[in-house]
Design a protein around this motif. Structure first.
Motif, short mmCIF file in Angstrom:
data_model
loop_
_atom_site.label_atom_id
_atom_site.label_comp_id
_atom_site.label_asym_id
_atom_site.label_seq_id
_atom_site.Cartn_x
_atom_site.Cartn_y
_atom_site.Cartn_z
N PHE A 1 -36.42 7.96 -20.55
CA PHE A 1 -36.68 9.04 -19.99
C PHE A 1 -37.55 9.97 -20.68
N SER A 2 -38.69 10.83 -20.15
CA SER A 2 -39.45 11.87 -20.71
C SER A 2 -38.65 13.24 -21.03
N ASN A 3 -39.02 13.92 -21.83
CA ASN A 3 -38.57 15.42 -22.02
C ASN A 3 -38.69 16.11 -20.72
N GLU A 4 -39.74 15.97 -20.07
CA GLU A 4 -39.78 16.70 -18.81
C GLU A 4 -38.76 16.24 -17.90
N GLN A 5 -38.24 14.83 -17.76
CA GLN A 5 -37.41 14.46 -16.64
C GLN A 5 -36.16 14.63 -17.21
N LEU A 6 -35.91 15.03 -18.57
CA LEU A 6 -34.54 15.37 -19.00
C LEU A 6 -34.36 16.78 -18.72
N ALA A 7 -35.38 17.87 -18.95
CA ALA A 7 -35.18 18.90 -18.34
C ALA A 7 -34.85 19.10 -16.82
N LYS B 1 -35.84 2.99 -9.61
CA LYS B 1 -34.70 2.13 -9.46
C LYS B 1 -34.29 1.35 -10.86
N ALA B 2 -35.41 0.71 -11.44
CA ALA B 2 -35.04 0.22 -12.79
C ALA B 2 -34.38 1.03 -13.82
N ARG B 3 -34.87 2.13 -13.93
CA ARG B 3 -34.56 3.11 -14.85
C ARG B 3 -32.97 3.43 -14.76
N ILE B 4 -32.87 3.77 -13.36
CA ILE B 4 -31.47 4.44 -12.83
C ILE B 4 -30.42 3.04 -12.89
#
Length: 159
Positions: free
Chosen positions: A102-108, A129-132
């Motif tokens: 995940f990118s920093n932006e996605q984490l934020a 879906k793959a990441r999830i």
């Protein structure tokens, strides 16, 4: 965007090298490409510097880094830091770059939106879906733990 070209002699690079360093310290460097040209005694480094000056077109610049300490409140930043730590440990274990998870932006966004479900995670731009399927449970478990153990909005001490 502008270009500057330098030739740095392999045998006595000092003056030319200093010219390149002085140039680079006086402008905003976007990229540097170098190539060694083998020509016996006349061998040299050919260097191309891509740069902009103060009046240049800034839309082609790489995005500046975001300081999430300034964007997130203290509690949210603490959760964000835990997510980054989890991301780093998984990435290190799997030999992947951090952004592959995940990118920093996605984490934020996970923190700002108080994400605790797979559907909320899927609603984040760029999270598929793959990441999830691969990483979602660990990140959601951390988020649920943080939000279940901390007071909800409106609870706690009121000043």
């Amino acid at each position: 965007m502008k270009y500057a070209f330098f030739s740095i002699p392999a045998r006595h690079p000092d003056d030319s090298q200093q010219s390149l360093n002085t140039f680079c310290s006086g402008c905003q460097v976007l990229n540097v490409e170098k190539e060694f040209v083998a020509d016996g005694e006349r061998s040299f480094w050919s260097v191309c510097v891509t740069w902009i000056d103060g009046d240049g077109d800034k839309k082609n610049l790489p995005k500046s880094r975001i300081d999430y300490k300034e964007i997130l409140n203290e509690q949210d930043f603490a959760v964000f830091a835990k997510l980054r730590s989890l991301r780093k440990s998984i990435a290190d274990k799997e030999g992947l770059p951090l952004y592959a998870l995940f990118s920093n932006e996605q984490l934020a966004v996970m923190v700002q939106q108080r994400v605790t479900t797979q559907s909320a995670l899927a609603a984040i731009d760029g999270v598929g879906k793959a990441r999830i399927g691969k990483y979602g449970q660990e990140f959601l478990a951390l988020l649920r733990n943080e939000y279940d153990s901390s007071p909800s909005v409106g609870e706690g001490n009121v000043n």
